[in-house]
Write a protein that holds these residues in place. Structure first.
Motif, short mmCIF file in Angstrom:
data_model
loop_
_atom_site.label_atom_id
_atom_site.label_comp_id
_atom_site.label_asym_id
_atom_site.label_seq_id
_atom_site.Cartn_x
_atom_site.Cartn_y
_atom_site.Cartn_z
N GLY A 184 0.80 -1.22 0.00
CA GLY A 184 0.00 0.00 0.00
C GLY A 184 0.83 1.27 0.00
N ASP A 185 2.08 1.18 0.52
CA ASP A 185 2.95 2.35 0.55
C ASP A 185 3.66 2.58 -0.77
OD1 ASP A 185 2.23 2.69 3.19
OD2 ASP A 185 3.96 1.56 3.96
N LEU A 186 3.49 1.66 -1.71
CA LEU A 186 4.19 1.74 -2.99
C LEU A 186 3.25 2.08 -4.15
CD1 LEU A 186 6.43 -1.44 -2.56
CD2 LEU A 186 7.09 0.94 -2.18
N ALA A 187 2.05 2.57 -3.81
CA ALA A 187 1.06 2.83 -4.85
C ALA A 187 1.53 3.89 -5.83
CB ALA A 187 -0.26 3.26 -4.21
N ASP A 188 2.33 4.85 -5.37
CA ASP A 188 2.79 5.92 -6.24
C ASP A 188 4.17 5.65 -6.84
OD1 ASP A 188 0.48 7.42 -5.77
OD2 ASP A 188 1.32 8.29 -3.94
N ALA A 189 4.73 4.49 -6.55
CA ALA A 189 6.05 4.16 -7.10
C ALA A 189 5.93 3.80 -8.58
CB ALA A 189 6.65 2.99 -6.32
N ARG A 190 7.06 3.83 -9.26
CA ARG A 190 7.12 3.39 -10.66
C ARG A 190 7.37 1.88 -10.67
NH1 ARG A 190 9.06 6.75 -14.67
NH2 ARG A 190 10.74 5.28 -15.13
N TRP A 191 6.51 1.15 -11.40
CA TRP A 191 6.60 -0.31 -11.43
C TRP A 191 6.92 -0.80 -12.85
CZ3 TRP A 191 6.14 -3.86 -7.46
CH2 TRP A 191 5.74 -3.35 -6.21
N LEU A 192 7.58 -1.93 -12.91
CA LEU A 192 7.73 -2.66 -14.17
C LEU A 192 6.52 -3.58 -14.32
CD1 LEU A 192 11.46 -3.83 -14.11
CD2 LEU A 192 10.45 -2.16 -15.66
N ALA A 212 -4.35 1.25 -7.30
CA ALA A 212 -3.54 1.40 -8.50
C ALA A 212 -2.06 1.28 -8.17
CB ALA A 212 -3.81 2.76 -9.14
N LEU A 213 -1.34 0.54 -9.00
CA LEU A 213 0.11 0.50 -8.99
C LEU A 213 0.54 0.95 -10.38
CD1 LEU A 213 0.68 -2.90 -7.15
CD2 LEU A 213 0.88 -0.62 -6.18
N ARG A 214 1.26 2.05 -10.44
CA ARG A 214 1.53 2.72 -11.70
C ARG A 214 2.62 2.01 -12.49
NH1 ARG A 214 4.69 7.61 -12.58
NH2 ARG A 214 5.04 7.59 -10.33
N SER A 215 2.30 1.64 -13.72
CA SER A 215 3.27 0.99 -14.60
C SER A 215 4.09 2.05 -15.32
CB SER A 215 2.56 0.10 -15.63
OG SER A 215 3.47 -0.36 -16.60
N ALA A 216 5.42 2.00 -15.16
CA ALA A 216 6.31 2.93 -15.84
C ALA A 216 6.82 2.35 -17.15
CB ALA A 216 7.49 3.29 -14.94
N LEU A 217 6.96 1.02 -17.21
CA LEU A 217 7.47 0.35 -18.41
C LEU A 217 6.87 -1.03 -18.47
CD1 LEU A 217 11.11 0.35 -19.73
CD2 LEU A 217 9.94 -1.83 -19.42
N ARG A 218 6.47 -1.46 -19.65
CA ARG A 218 5.93 -2.81 -19.84
C ARG A 218 6.94 -3.64 -20.62
NH1 ARG A 218 1.18 -5.77 -19.71
NH2 ARG A 218 0.94 -7.35 -21.33
N LEU A 237 10.03 -0.74 -10.14
CA LEU A 237 10.12 -1.80 -9.14
C LEU A 237 9.48 -3.07 -9.70
CD1 LEU A 237 8.96 0.15 -5.94
CD2 LEU A 237 11.19 0.19 -7.09
N VAL A 238 9.88 -4.20 -9.13
CA VAL A 238 9.30 -5.46 -9.57
C VAL A 238 9.27 -6.40 -8.38
CG1 VAL A 238 11.51 -6.46 -10.32
CG2 VAL A 238 9.38 -7.26 -11.36
N LEU A 239 8.21 -7.22 -8.29
CA LEU A 239 8.08 -8.20 -7.21
C LEU A 239 8.51 -9.57 -7.73
CD1 LEU A 239 7.04 -8.26 -4.21
CD2 LEU A 239 4.98 -9.33 -5.13
N LEU A 240 9.39 -10.23 -6.97
CA LEU A 240 9.94 -11.52 -7.37
C LEU A 240 9.97 -12.47 -6.18
CD1 LEU A 240 13.05 -10.37 -9.47
CD2 LEU A 240 10.94 -11.38 -10.38
N PRO A 241 9.99 -13.79 -6.45
CA PRO A 241 10.28 -14.71 -5.34
C PRO A 241 11.67 -14.41 -4.79
CG PRO A 241 10.33 -15.85 -7.47
CD PRO A 241 9.78 -14.49 -7.72
N ARG A 242 11.83 -14.62 -3.50
CA ARG A 242 13.08 -14.24 -2.84
C ARG A 242 14.30 -14.87 -3.51
NH1 ARG A 242 13.53 -15.58 3.40
NH2 ARG A 242 13.48 -17.70 2.55
#
Length: 299
Positions: A184-192, A212-218, A237-242
């Protein structure tokens, strides 16, 4: 409906050409026109305009049904052929880039395996139609919750691994020093947005209560190295398995603390797997029973 007519209709609609469809299907153009006319007569509605060749409103609706119907027919043929065929010694494994976690890699036999990295949506269909013996699908989920998979055919699913997830940030990012991050704290971050190489942004939005999670690049591809390089270069930013996020040059992996999500991997197969596939199932899930798939959310 005659499936031959339905397949002709889908091909004409996809290629937007009667002549190109005839060439691909090995028919004459006259035969293709006759197929479309017969299907339109059967349904009592025009399905295609001719100049240009585009689906009508009724044709668009039929296309929504046609893909799953034809896939189920192909899956039925593959399932019966698989039962009648001689046992195969090797196996083909269809997987996402992040499906090959430590547990899976440790279980793979030393020889006789072909690994095909596919888009997530393609894997259940590959298993259903027999182009892959086994499939690995993955995604974010609440601990012990099954993934929601498309209902393409009667498939059996086994949960094979769960691990924590981390947000991958460039080393110099202001949040890189945090001990943990809340989605929730990353809603305004730039995401891949890399739906087939990383954990899908659409699934994260759903986990965030639709926030909303803002997509900066697809990125449309399946190369995990490309995704981590884009993250390291500051494109999002991107979410991945550890296991996939740690020790990536130029980045810092920060655990996601809320919502409570894990990276879940499930193994798919149709019918009774062959000897090599059955051995890999045994290595990954032991003697546990799989769950037969039904409509999404009802497995």
């Amino acid at each position: 409906m005659d499936p031959h007519l339905l397949r002709t209709f889908v091909t004409v609609a996809r290629l937007a050409s009667f002549s190109e469809a005839a060439r691909e299907l090995g028919y004459t153009q006259s035969a293709v026109s006759q197929h479309i006319a017969a299907l339109e007569q059967d349904l009592g509605a025009p399905l295609l305009t001719r100049r240009p060749v585009t689906p009508t409103t009724a044709g668009e609706r039929l296309l929504e049904h046609a893909g799953p119907l034809l896939l189920r027919l192909d899956a039925a043929r593959a399932d019966v052929a698989r039962m009648a065929a001689a046992p195969q010694h090797g196996l083909t494994l269809a997987t996402t880039p992040t499906g090959l976690g430590p547990a899976v890699l440790a279980a793979l036999p030393p020889a006789g395996v072909t690994v095909r990295v596919l888009a997530r949506a393609e894997i259940p269909a590959a298993v259903a139609t027999g182009t892959a013996d086994l499939g690995l699908v993955d995604g974010p989920a609440a601990p012990s919750d099954p993934l929601r998979l498309p209902d393409v055919a009667p498939l059996t699913t086994h949960g094979v691994a769960e691990e924590p997830v981390s947000v991958l940030l460039p080393t110099g990012h202001p949040l890189a020093g945090r001990a943990g991050l809340r989605l929730g704290d990353l809603a305004d971050a730039r995401w891949l947005d890399a739906p087939d190489a990383a954990l899908p942004l659409a699934a994260l939005r759903a986990a965030n209560g639709g926030g909303a999670l803002r997509s900066a690049l697809r990125y449309e591809g399946t190369d995990l190295h490309t995704v981590t390089a884009l993250a390291a270069a500051g494109h999002g930013l991107v979410l991945l398995p550890r296991s996939a996020a740690i020790a990536v040059p130029g980045t810092t992996a920060v655990p996601l603390t809320a919502p409570r999500l894990v990276h879940r991997t499930e193994l798919l197969h149709g019918g009774a797997p062959g000897p090599a596939a059955a051995e890999l199932v045994r290595r990954l899930v032991g003697g546990g029973e799989g769950v037969s798939s039904g409509p999404p959310g009802e497995r």
